[in-house]
Design a protein around this motif. Structure first.
Motif, PDB file in Angstrom:
ATOM      1  N   SER A  39       0.845  -1.185  -0.002  1.00 29.66           N
ATOM      2  CA  SER A  39       0.076  -0.044  -0.014  1.00 29.66           C
ATOM      3  C   SER A  39       0.858   1.250  -0.104  1.00 29.66           C
ATOM      4  O   SER A  39       0.867   1.974   0.903  1.00 29.66           O
ATOM      5  CB  SER A  39      -0.876   0.145   1.158  1.00 29.66           C
ATOM      6  OG  SER A  39      -1.697  -1.289   1.222  1.00 29.66           O
ATOM      7  N   PRO A  40       1.735   1.544  -1.050  1.00 32.69           N
ATOM      8  CA  PRO A  40       2.671   2.773  -0.964  1.00 32.69           C
ATOM      9  C   PRO A  40       1.697   3.989  -0.972  1.00 32.69           C
ATOM     10  O   PRO A  40       2.352   4.907  -0.811  1.00 32.69           O
ATOM     11  CB  PRO A  40       3.192   2.358  -2.639  1.00 32.69           C
ATOM     12  CG  PRO A  40       2.268   1.504  -3.428  1.00 32.69           C
ATOM     13  CD  PRO A  40       1.774   0.801  -2.496  1.00 32.69           C
ATOM     14  N   GLY A  41       0.331   3.868  -1.325  1.00 32.84           N
ATOM     15  CA  GLY A  41      -0.352   5.161  -1.225  1.00 32.84           C
ATOM     16  C   GLY A  41      -0.979   5.401   0.056  1.00 32.84           C
ATOM     17  O   GLY A  41      -1.598   6.515   0.427  1.00 32.84           O
ATOM     18  N   SER A  42      -0.768   4.639   1.037  1.00 31.51           N
ATOM     19  CA  SER A  42      -1.170   4.736   2.151  1.00 31.51           C
ATOM     20  C   SER A  42      -0.744   5.674   3.132  1.00 31.51           C
ATOM     21  O   SER A  42       0.519   6.143   2.879  1.00 31.51           O
ATOM     22  CB  SER A  42      -0.961   3.488   3.265  1.00 31.51           C
ATOM     23  OG  SER A  42      -1.385   3.522   4.477  1.00 31.51           O
ATOM     24  N   SER A  86       8.738   0.149  -4.715  1.00 31.24           N
ATOM     25  CA  SER A  86       7.461   0.460  -4.943  1.00 31.24           C
ATOM     26  C   SER A  86       7.022   1.841  -4.386  1.00 31.24           C
ATOM     27  O   SER A  86       6.092   2.421  -5.155  1.00 31.24           O
ATOM     28  CB  SER A  86       6.813  -0.523  -3.837  1.00 31.24           C
ATOM     29  OG  SER A  86       5.258  -0.313  -3.735  1.00 31.24           O
ATOM     30  N   PHE A  87       7.549   2.541  -3.512  1.00 36.15           N
ATOM     31  CA  PHE A  87       7.289   3.766  -2.951  1.00 36.15           C
ATOM     32  C   PHE A  87       7.429   4.670  -4.248  1.00 36.15           C
ATOM     33  O   PHE A  87       6.767   5.538  -4.548  1.00 36.15           O
ATOM     34  CB  PHE A  87       7.847   4.163  -1.572  1.00 36.15           C
ATOM     35  CG  PHE A  87       7.415   5.253  -1.082  1.00 36.15           C
ATOM     36  CD1 PHE A  87       6.343   5.398  -0.512  1.00 36.15           C
ATOM     37  CD2 PHE A  87       8.274   6.632  -1.244  1.00 36.15           C
ATOM     38  CE1 PHE A  87       5.662   6.800  -0.092  1.00 36.15           C
ATOM     39  CE2 PHE A  87       7.817   7.749  -0.721  1.00 36.15           C
ATOM     40  CZ  PHE A  87       6.440   8.003  -0.002  1.00 36.15           C
ATOM     41  N   GLU A  88       8.865   4.610  -4.629  1.00 39.11           N
ATOM     42  CA  GLU A  88       9.118   5.710  -5.565  1.00 39.11           C
ATOM     43  C   GLU A  88       8.362   5.485  -6.895  1.00 39.11           C
ATOM     44  O   GLU A  88       7.982   6.353  -7.756  1.00 39.11           O
ATOM     45  CB  GLU A  88      10.685   5.365  -6.114  1.00 39.11           C
ATOM     46  CG  GLU A  88      11.420   5.745  -4.528  1.00 39.11           C
ATOM     47  CD  GLU A  88      12.843   5.386  -5.152  1.00 39.11           C
ATOM     48  OE1 GLU A  88      13.300   4.625  -6.314  1.00 39.11           O
ATOM     49  OE2 GLU A  88      13.824   5.426  -4.327  1.00 39.11           O
ATOM     50  N   GLU A  89       7.958   4.027  -7.421  1.00 39.48           N
ATOM     51  CA  GLU A  89       7.007   4.100  -8.470  1.00 39.48           C
ATOM     52  C   GLU A  89       5.664   4.908  -8.347  1.00 39.48           C
ATOM     53  O   GLU A  89       4.962   5.438  -9.040  1.00 39.48           O
ATOM     54  CB  GLU A  89       6.879   2.450  -9.038  1.00 39.48           C
ATOM     55  CG  GLU A  89       5.865   2.263 -10.083  1.00 39.48           C
ATOM     56  CD  GLU A  89       5.827   0.924 -10.234  1.00 39.48           C
ATOM     57  OE1 GLU A  89       5.090   0.522 -11.324  1.00 39.48           O
ATOM     58  OE2 GLU A  89       6.199  -0.133  -9.549  1.00 39.48           O
ATOM     59  N   TYR A  90       5.238   4.553  -7.149  1.00 38.73           N
ATOM     60  CA  TYR A  90       3.866   5.190  -6.799  1.00 38.73           C
ATOM     61  C   TYR A  90       4.038   6.540  -6.836  1.00 38.73           C
ATOM     62  O   TYR A  90       2.980   7.419  -7.361  1.00 38.73           O
ATOM     63  CB  TYR A  90       3.259   4.624  -5.406  1.00 38.73           C
ATOM     64  CG  TYR A  90       2.205   5.066  -4.893  1.00 38.73           C
ATOM     65  CD1 TYR A  90       0.908   4.700  -5.567  1.00 38.73           C
ATOM     66  CD2 TYR A  90       1.929   6.545  -4.282  1.00 38.73           C
ATOM     67  CE1 TYR A  90      -0.364   5.567  -4.991  1.00 38.73           C
ATOM     68  CE2 TYR A  90       0.755   6.903  -3.777  1.00 38.73           C
ATOM     69  CZ  TYR A  90      -0.487   6.579  -4.312  1.00 38.73           C
ATOM     70  OH  TYR A  90      -1.464   7.015  -3.936  1.00 38.73           O
ATOM     71  N   GLN A  91       5.030   7.271  -6.285  1.00 41.42           N
ATOM     72  CA  GLN A  91       5.013   8.544  -6.288  1.00 41.42           C
ATOM     73  C   GLN A  91       5.341   9.312  -7.926  1.00 41.42           C
ATOM     74  O   GLN A  91       4.844  10.384  -7.890  1.00 41.42           O
ATOM     75  CB  GLN A  91       6.401   8.924  -5.216  1.00 41.42           C
ATOM     76  CG  GLN A  91       6.215   8.597  -4.156  1.00 41.42           C
ATOM     77  CD  GLN A  91       5.150   9.594  -3.383  1.00 41.42           C
ATOM     78  OE1 GLN A  91       4.923  10.816  -3.668  1.00 41.42           O
ATOM     79  NE2 GLN A  91       4.208   8.951  -2.470  1.00 41.42           N
ATOM     80  N   THR A  92       6.112   8.577  -8.568  1.00 42.93           N
ATOM     81  CA  THR A  92       6.011   8.862  -9.982  1.00 42.93           C
ATOM     82  C   THR A  92       4.845   9.138 -10.840  1.00 42.93           C
ATOM     83  O   THR A  92       4.536   9.906 -11.231  1.00 42.93           O
ATOM     84  CB  THR A  92       7.184   8.006 -10.595  1.00 42.93           C
ATOM     85  OG1 THR A  92       8.598   8.150 -10.025  1.00 42.93           O
ATOM     86  CG2 THR A  92       7.279   8.229 -12.271  1.00 42.93           C
ATOM     87  N   LYS A  93       4.163   7.818 -10.492  1.00 37.62           N
ATOM     88  CA  LYS A  93       2.554   7.967 -11.092  1.00 37.62           C
ATOM     89  C   LYS A  93       1.916   8.895 -10.340  1.00 37.62           C
ATOM     90  O   LYS A  93       0.899   9.295 -11.268  1.00 37.62           O
ATOM     91  CB  LYS A  93       1.968   6.399 -10.864  1.00 37.62           C
ATOM     92  CG  LYS A  93       2.811   5.333 -11.465  1.00 37.62           C
ATOM     93  CD  LYS A  93       2.107   4.112 -11.589  1.00 37.62           C
ATOM     94  CE  LYS A  93       2.577   2.849 -12.388  1.00 37.62           C
ATOM     95  NZ  LYS A  93       2.038   1.805 -12.226  1.00 37.62           N
ATOM     96  N   LEU A  94       1.935   9.216  -9.313  1.00 36.73           N
ATOM     97  CA  LEU A  94       1.097  10.406  -8.702  1.00 36.73           C
ATOM     98  C   LEU A  94       1.281  11.518  -9.401  1.00 36.73           C
ATOM     99  O   LEU A  94       0.734  12.445  -9.524  1.00 36.73           O
ATOM    100  CB  LEU A  94       1.430  10.244  -7.098  1.00 36.73           C
ATOM    101  CG  LEU A  94       0.478  11.362  -6.290  1.00 36.73           C
ATOM    102  CD1 LEU A  94      -1.030  10.557  -6.530  1.00 36.73           C
ATOM    103  CD2 LEU A  94       0.935  11.031  -4.915  1.00 36.73           C
ATOM    104  N   SER A 137      -4.213   5.261  -9.817  1.00 36.32           N
ATOM    105  CA  SER A 137      -4.444   3.849  -9.775  1.00 36.32           C
ATOM    106  C   SER A 137      -3.547   2.969  -8.869  1.00 36.32           C
ATOM    107  O   SER A 137      -2.249   3.397  -8.830  1.00 36.32           O
ATOM    108  CB  SER A 137      -4.716   3.197 -10.951  1.00 36.32           C
ATOM    109  OG  SER A 137      -3.459   3.085 -11.680  1.00 36.32           O
ATOM    110  N   ARG A 138      -3.659   2.249  -7.983  1.00 34.46           N
ATOM    111  CA  ARG A 138      -2.835   1.315  -7.344  1.00 34.46           C
ATOM    112  C   ARG A 138      -1.993   0.614  -8.126  1.00 34.46           C
ATOM    113  O   ARG A 138      -2.391   0.022  -9.058  1.00 34.46           O
ATOM    114  CB  ARG A 138      -3.818   0.332  -6.313  1.00 34.46           C
ATOM    115  CG  ARG A 138      -2.955  -0.235  -5.421  1.00 34.46           C
ATOM    116  CD  ARG A 138      -3.808  -1.161  -4.443  1.00 34.46           C
ATOM    117  NE  ARG A 138      -3.064  -1.942  -3.428  1.00 34.46           N
ATOM    118  CZ  ARG A 138      -3.317  -2.708  -2.606  1.00 34.46           C
ATOM    119  NH1 ARG A 138      -4.837  -2.729  -2.426  1.00 34.46           N
ATOM    120  NH2 ARG A 138      -2.721  -3.201  -1.490  1.00 34.46           N
ATOM    121  N   PRO A 139      -0.468   0.613  -7.962  1.00 33.05           N
ATOM    122  CA  PRO A 139       0.308  -0.235  -8.788  1.00 33.05           C
ATOM    123  C   PRO A 139      -0.052  -1.449  -8.572  1.00 33.05           C
ATOM    124  O   PRO A 139      -0.323  -2.238  -7.439  1.00 33.05           O
ATOM    125  CB  PRO A 139       1.659   0.229  -8.252  1.00 33.05           C
ATOM    126  CG  PRO A 139       1.318   0.684  -6.832  1.00 33.05           C
ATOM    127  CD  PRO A 139      -0.005   1.321  -6.874  1.00 33.05           C
TER     128      PRO A 139
END
Length: 681
Positions: A492-495, A538-546, A552-554
């Motif tokens: 849950s990198p977006g949590s 995982s966290f960096e990928e989520y931040q990049t997408k954000l 959307s959830r990776p």
């Protein structure tokens, strides 16, 4: 009777005018199929199985058919052993043939624990290996200072009176074991073996293994099948304890020996209180101490191993022993000592955790929250409270007293981690924001507990590094906490907890690497490094997408095809198959099959015990402590408003006429949980 039944059925059929067709109730009971009742029972049993938990734990099978099972509460480092690179080689000194011992001793060691069919030696066999009295006292001091602070099946006074004096204070002035029972001799050598583990001499490891071999050989002199004494149980426990601490790869041996301990204790009736059996007071006290040491250890290691315990309090009425080490406060009042507190905590909390952990029927989630509150509110004497529980407290300057302070934290918080972990994992899998999931209390408890264990052990290690670095079960909870923090970031990198969890993981990984060198399994560091890399990716990928406007959830970051993912094993997955090779118990390579848990399923019952009377039987000690410790979650912007309010949670809409009953129940559970933790909103 059969003839009479036929006449009555015929008459009834004639009266009802249905002589050509027999009614269902008009059966010849004497000629009924004898298997029909069994078939009915089987059908009902199969129907009951539908309510059994799908929670299987983890099972590994090697090429030779050897199996290794750990249930869903097992510590992360035990589950890590199910991974392809999770095995380790046993120490070379563990082989008695490498210790330069006489052939007679080696033969006895090989026959442990049941011994040869006929006794062929006496305790005089070991007289040539008795150390000087000064050396024996020195090693005994090391054992009682470094290990007996947690588990002491034989108190120091008993050891000196029953063993040391008969060995060294002989009429001829020469040390001799001839006056002792073989199992007392085993206790003697095992205390020396455990003390040698903490000796600073160059050959302390060799000495420890030699004394361990003597202890096993002496135990085998008298077959346990022919009879047992309190010394039998003390010796078995110390042998198990040595295996547990000397080498983590011998966990299976320790587990089996604990089972032998339990059966031997039942042979002499330790589970029943012996006050009315015309035994002297010292013997009654000794039996009570041994039982509660066994039960406390069995319950704790059962949860950590994820396997059912060997002892059950439902079968026991053994009273608590006298408190041999009470703490005297400045005002002259006394508090329970560590061992006395542990026995009561085991009866009041661990006993329930064990029942819940291994129940196969699906219970209510509310009962888990009730146990959570019971553990958090169980009274802790002021001298055992640590800075992790009360900021005004300090670590005791005595290292062993400080270890007891942390042990209290570890026994409470680690158990909470284990019982909440599968719910926590389910929330991560099913929700982008696990704090809004219906199992968010488990997310809260797991995250908070991980931070407490990491921060408290970090502080303890900075004050007493010499001893804390050797107590591996402390680092076991620390390691599990790191894995759970990593799971938050990966799953849950977006949590709102992810960023702080990642920062905590960064610092905790360094502390684990430096502080646990003396006691950790090597594979755990490898796994932790992999998890650390995955969490950052995982966290960096989520931040990049954000940043790119993708919300959307990776997808989950799985490992290589065909191999089990680390988080799959330590957090629980269903029907996982590992096609890669792993080292079997006999050195072969084979695929491992894993069955992961989907949800934690405790029973509904919950019991508690008051601390009013130290001698009362546990079944009479019912009651519950009341307290409301505060809750604070680092990483949340505001501990009072960080989206844990029911109105912010889509799983918990406002209660009203249109709200489904299930949702209302969930909201009530949530409110009760937060009220119990002292959180208002």
């Amino acid at each position: 009777m059969s003839k009479r039944l036929e006449e009555l059925e015929a008459a009834l059929a004639k009266t009802q005018g249905t002589s050509s067709t027999r009614r269902p109730l008009l059966r010849d009971a004497g000629r009924q199929d004898p298997l029909a009742a069994i078939s009915d029972l089987e059908a009902r049993y199969e129907a009951d199985l539908e309510s059994v938990s799908e929670n299987l734990g983890s099972l590994a099978i090697d090429l030779d058919g050897n199996l290794k099972y750990h249930g869903e509460t097992a510590g992360a480092e035990y589950l890590q052993s199910l991974m392809p690179d999770g095995e380790r080689k046993s120490r070379e000194l563990g082989n008695p043939k490498c210790l330069g011992l006489p052939v007679e001793v080696l033969e006895l060691v090989a026959s442990f624990p049941f011994g040869p069919q006929t006794r062929i030696h006496s305790t005089a066999l070991f007289d040539n290996f008795i150390p000087s009295g000064e050396r024996a006292i020195q090693l005994a001091d090391l054992y009682y200072a470094n290990l007996a602070w947690m588990s002491a099946p034989i108190p120091r006074g008993d050891f000196e009176r029953v063993i040391i004096k008969p060995v060294y204070q002989t009429p001829g002035g020469h040390a001799s074991l001839s006056g002792l029972h073989a199992h007392d001799v085993s206790v003697f050598f095992m205390v020396l073996a455990l003390g040698s583990l903490f000796d600073h001499s160059p050959s302390h490891e060799l000495s420890a293994e030699q004394y361990n071999a003597f202890g096993r050989a002496a135990f085998a002199l008298e077959s346990i099948v022919r009879g047992a004494t309190c010394a039998t149980l003390q010796a078995l426990f110390l042998i198990m304890y040595f295996s547990y601490y000397a080498d983590r790869s011998e966990n299976e041996l320790s587990w089996v020996l604990m089972g032998v301990c339990a059966k031997a204790s039942q042979m002499i009736g330790l589970q029943r209180d012996s006050a009315g059996c015309n035994l002297d007071r010292e013997e009654v006290q000794r039996r009570r101490i041994i039982f509660w040491e066994f039960y406390s250890w069995d319950a704790l290691t059962s949860v950590v191993n994820g396997r059912p315990p060997a002892l059950n309090l439902a079968h026991a009425d053994c009273r608590f022993p006298d408190d041999l080490d009470p703490f005297i406060k400045e005002d002259g009042s006394s508090e329970l000592g560590f061992h006395a507190w542990t026995y009561r905590y085991s009866a009041a909390c661990l006993s329930i955790a064990v029942q819940r952990a291994f129940a196969v029927r699906t219970p209510s989630y509310n009962s888990l929250l009730q146990l959570d509150k019971r553990i958090r509110t169980f009274p802790i004497p002021s001298h055992l409270q640590s800075p992790g529980q009360d900021a005004s407290k300090f670590w005791n300057q005595d290292p062993t007293r400080a270890m007891q302070q942390y042990c209290v934290v570890n026994e409470c918080e680690a158990i909470l981690l284990y019982i909440h972990r599968s719910y926590f994992a389910q929330a991560l899998r099913e929700s982008e924001e696990p704090l809004r999931h219906k199992y968010s209390p488990s997310v809260t408890a797991t995250y908070r507990g991980s931070l407490v264990l990491i921060a408290t052990l970090k502080h303890l290690n900075s004050v007493h590094p010499k001893l804390s670095s050797c107590i591996w079960h402390f680092w076991s909870g620390f390691y599990s906490s790191c894995v759970l923090l990593g799971a938050i970031v990966v799953e849950s990198p977006g949590s709102m907890l992810a960023q702080n969890a990642l920062a905590e993981l960064d610092s905790a990984r360094i502390i684990y690497e430096e502080g646990s060198q003396l006691c950790r399994p090597p594979a755990t560091m490898t796994m932790l490094n992999k998890l650390h890399v995955r969490a950052h990716a995982s966290f960096e990928e989520y931040q990049t997408k954000l940043m790119n406007g993708e919300t959307s959830r990776p997808p989950p970051m799985d490992g290589s095809p065909g191999a089990p993912d680390e988080l799959d094993v330590v957090c629980g997955r269903t029907s996982m198959i590992n096609n890669s090779a792993s080292v079997g118990l006999r050195g072969s390579t084979a695929p491992s099959i894993h069955a992961g848990n989907a949800a934690f399923n405790p029973p509904d019952a919950a019991y508690g015990y008051t601390l009013a009377d130290a001698s009362q039987p546990v079944y009479q000690a019912m009651g519950a402590a009341e307290a409301t410790p505060s809750l604070y979650l680092p990483g949340a912007d505001d501990p009072a408003t960080f989206a844990l309010r029911p109105q912010d949670n889509p799983q918990f809409p406002s209660v009203g006429a249109a709200a489904p009953q299930l949702v209302q129940n969930e909201q009530e559970i949530w409110l009760k949980f937060m009220e119990g933790l002292g959180v208002s909103y």
